[in-house]
Motif scaffolding. Structure first.
Motif, PDB file in Angstrom:
ATOM      1  N   GLU A   3     -14.247   2.680  -4.315  1.00 41.95           N
ATOM      2  CA  GLU A   3     -14.132   4.056  -4.443  1.00 41.95           C
ATOM      3  C   GLU A   3     -13.697   3.901  -3.128  1.00 41.95           C
ATOM      4  O   GLU A   3     -14.265   3.963  -1.848  1.00 41.95           O
ATOM      5  CB  GLU A   3     -15.158   4.426  -4.341  1.00 41.95           C
ATOM      6  N   HIS A   4     -12.860   4.930  -2.764  1.00 43.19           N
ATOM      7  CA  HIS A   4     -11.647   5.719  -1.550  1.00 43.19           C
ATOM      8  C   HIS A   4     -11.088   4.603  -1.470  1.00 43.19           C
ATOM      9  O   HIS A   4     -10.352   4.428   0.127  1.00 43.19           O
ATOM     10  CB  HIS A   4     -12.627   6.339  -0.711  1.00 43.19           C
ATOM     11  N   PHE A   5     -11.136   3.162  -1.616  1.00 40.74           N
ATOM     12  CA  PHE A   5     -10.105   2.607  -1.338  1.00 40.74           C
ATOM     13  C   PHE A   5      -8.881   1.729  -1.623  1.00 40.74           C
ATOM     14  O   PHE A   5      -9.027   2.143  -2.692  1.00 40.74           O
ATOM     15  CB  PHE A   5     -10.489   1.004  -1.014  1.00 40.74           C
ATOM     16  N   TYR A   6      -7.266   1.444  -1.509  1.00 40.28           N
ATOM     17  CA  TYR A   6      -6.681   1.652  -2.162  1.00 40.28           C
ATOM     18  C   TYR A   6      -5.618   0.301  -1.495  1.00 40.28           C
ATOM     19  O   TYR A   6      -5.849  -0.458  -0.348  1.00 40.28           O
ATOM     20  CB  TYR A   6      -6.074   2.403  -1.535  1.00 40.28           C
ATOM     21  N   LEU A  29      -4.217   1.434  10.637  1.00 41.66           N
ATOM     22  CA  LEU A  29      -5.189   1.630  10.022  1.00 41.66           C
ATOM     23  C   LEU A  29      -4.800  -0.671   9.184  1.00 41.66           C
ATOM     24  O   LEU A  29      -5.490  -0.789   9.311  1.00 41.66           O
ATOM     25  CB  LEU A  29      -5.305   2.218   8.766  1.00 41.66           C
ATOM     26  N   ALA A  30      -3.522  -0.261   9.327  1.00 47.89           N
ATOM     27  CA  ALA A  30      -3.234  -1.796   9.511  1.00 47.89           C
ATOM     28  C   ALA A  30      -3.697  -2.663   9.726  1.00 47.89           C
ATOM     29  O   ALA A  30      -3.448  -3.914   9.492  1.00 47.89           O
ATOM     30  CB  ALA A  30      -1.313  -1.610   8.894  1.00 47.89           C
ATOM     31  N   ALA A  31      -2.979  -2.881  11.134  1.00 46.86           N
ATOM     32  CA  ALA A  31      -3.277  -3.371  12.104  1.00 46.86           C
ATOM     33  C   ALA A  31      -5.335  -3.855  11.938  1.00 46.86           C
ATOM     34  O   ALA A  31      -5.731  -4.904  12.393  1.00 46.86           O
ATOM     35  CB  ALA A  31      -3.430  -3.250  13.685  1.00 46.86           C
ATOM     36  N   PHE A  62       0.311   2.741   1.117  1.00 45.16           N
ATOM     37  CA  PHE A  62      -0.017   1.626  -0.683  1.00 45.16           C
ATOM     38  C   PHE A  62       0.558   1.173  -1.168  1.00 45.16           C
ATOM     39  O   PHE A  62       1.471   1.783  -1.137  1.00 45.16           O
ATOM     40  CB  PHE A  62      -1.449   2.075  -0.686  1.00 45.16           C
ATOM     41  N   LEU A  63       0.542   0.055  -1.543  1.00 47.16           N
ATOM     42  CA  LEU A  63       1.208  -0.358  -2.858  1.00 47.16           C
ATOM     43  C   LEU A  63       0.936   0.467  -4.585  1.00 47.16           C
ATOM     44  O   LEU A  63       0.462   1.069  -4.333  1.00 47.16           O
ATOM     45  CB  LEU A  63       0.363  -1.669  -3.090  1.00 47.16           C
ATOM     46  N   ILE A 112      -7.753  -1.261   1.550  1.00 49.34           N
ATOM     47  CA  ILE A 112      -8.791  -1.027   3.054  1.00 49.34           C
ATOM     48  C   ILE A 112      -9.191   0.782   2.596  1.00 49.34           C
ATOM     49  O   ILE A 112      -8.423   1.278   1.673  1.00 49.34           O
ATOM     50  CB  ILE A 112      -7.726  -1.218   4.365  1.00 49.34           C
ATOM     51  N   ASN A 113      -9.749   1.168   3.465  1.00 48.13           N
ATOM     52  CA  ASN A 113      -9.992   2.695   3.353  1.00 48.13           C
ATOM     53  C   ASN A 113      -9.318   3.774   4.662  1.00 48.13           C
ATOM     54  O   ASN A 113      -9.852   3.496   5.613  1.00 48.13           O
ATOM     55  CB  ASN A 113     -11.384   3.252   2.888  1.00 48.13           C
ATOM     56  N   PRO A 114      -8.779   4.576   4.032  1.00 54.08           N
ATOM     57  CA  PRO A 114      -7.834   5.371   5.139  1.00 54.08           C
ATOM     58  C   PRO A 114      -8.727   5.790   5.441  1.00 54.08           C
ATOM     59  O   PRO A 114      -7.882   6.988   6.929  1.00 54.08           O
ATOM     60  CB  PRO A 114      -6.541   5.682   4.376  1.00 54.08           C
ATOM     61  N   ASN A 115      -9.352   6.729   5.453  1.00 49.11           N
ATOM     62  CA  ASN A 115     -10.664   7.434   6.429  1.00 49.11           C
ATOM     63  C   ASN A 115     -11.236   6.710   6.466  1.00 49.11           C
ATOM     64  O   ASN A 115     -12.476   8.265   7.589  1.00 49.11           O
ATOM     65  CB  ASN A 115     -10.897   8.471   4.844  1.00 49.11           C
TER      66      ASN A 115
END
Length: 227
Positions: A80-83, A31-33, A143-144, A111-114
């Motif tokens: 919503e749903h982003f961190y 996801l980070a990439a 996440f932070l 980003i949204n992990p899902n």
């Protein structure tokens, strides 16, 4: 005359102990990439610009050593749903005998992990007028969730800079740091987002004071935690 040396900080990565944890780690790194790739290929993150202020948060986190100048400015939130998984900072390089302001701004990348195809959003409260934005520093996993602020205490008749740098802790336990200025010291850690992660930001900023008046720019910051 005071001299500031800058150094590149590295983060430590806590290695997962089980196969499930390893698979989860790979997914987060992937996801980070994905989040990072459009930013290096020239497609910028989408600025939230206060659109998502109705997002609910369950707590805010702050530190006790923020600078004394300025006022609290506006809030910006991830969708919503982003961190927040990464950040960059705006820093004025040391100017010798000139008036120095050091840390001027903090920008978070959400980003949204899902959803691996989701847009990367940037959120930002008010920033000072001096300095340049750094490259993005990402959590290696997660996440932070908490932070430390590096602040120079009031110097009297000598030039004040207030906030100089920031560190974040990620949900993986890794600690990441931007390349700020070297005046001041880090205080204690903030409380930790116990669920989810950081999803919002608000800065305390001293506005530009004009020529021949000491400026400090960013003095303090608080972040918001969301499920």
């Amino acid at each position: 005359m005071r001299y500031k040396m800058q150094s590149i900080k590295t983060y430590c990565l806590t290695l997962p102990n089980t196969v499930a944890e390893k698979m989860k780690a790979v997914a987060i790194v992937f996801l980070a990439a994905l989040a990072y790739s459009p930013l290096v290929s020239g497609e910028p993150a989408v600025k939230a610009n206060g659109i998502f202020l109705n997002r609910q948060h369950y707590s805010s986190i702050s530190v006790a050593n923020g600078g004394p100048w300025g006022t609290w400015t506006w809030t910006d939130m991830c969708p919503e749903h982003f961190y927040a998984m990464g950040f960059s900072i705006k820093v004025e390089e040391y100017g010798g005998a000139d008036d120095d302001t050091a840390l001027n701004g903090i920008r978070l990348y959400c980003i949204n992990p899902n959803n691996t195809d989701s847009t990367v959003y940037s959120i930002e409260s008010d920033s000072g007028k001096f300095g340049q934005w750094s490259i993005i520093t990402w959590c290696p996993r997660g996440f932070l969730v908490s932070f430390q602020l590096k602040v120079e205490t009031p110097q009297g008749i000598i030039d004040d800079t207030a906030a100089n740098g920031i560190k974040f802790r990620c949900t993986s336990g890794a600690i990441i740091e931007g390349v700020g200025s070297t005046f001041g010291d880090y205080g204690g850690w903030s409380n930790t987002c116990i669920r989810g992660g950081i999803c919002g930001i608000q800065t305390k900023l001293e506005s530009y004071q004009g020529a021949f008046v000491d400026d400090t720019a960013l003095n303090d910051v608080r972040f918001f935690c969301c499920d």
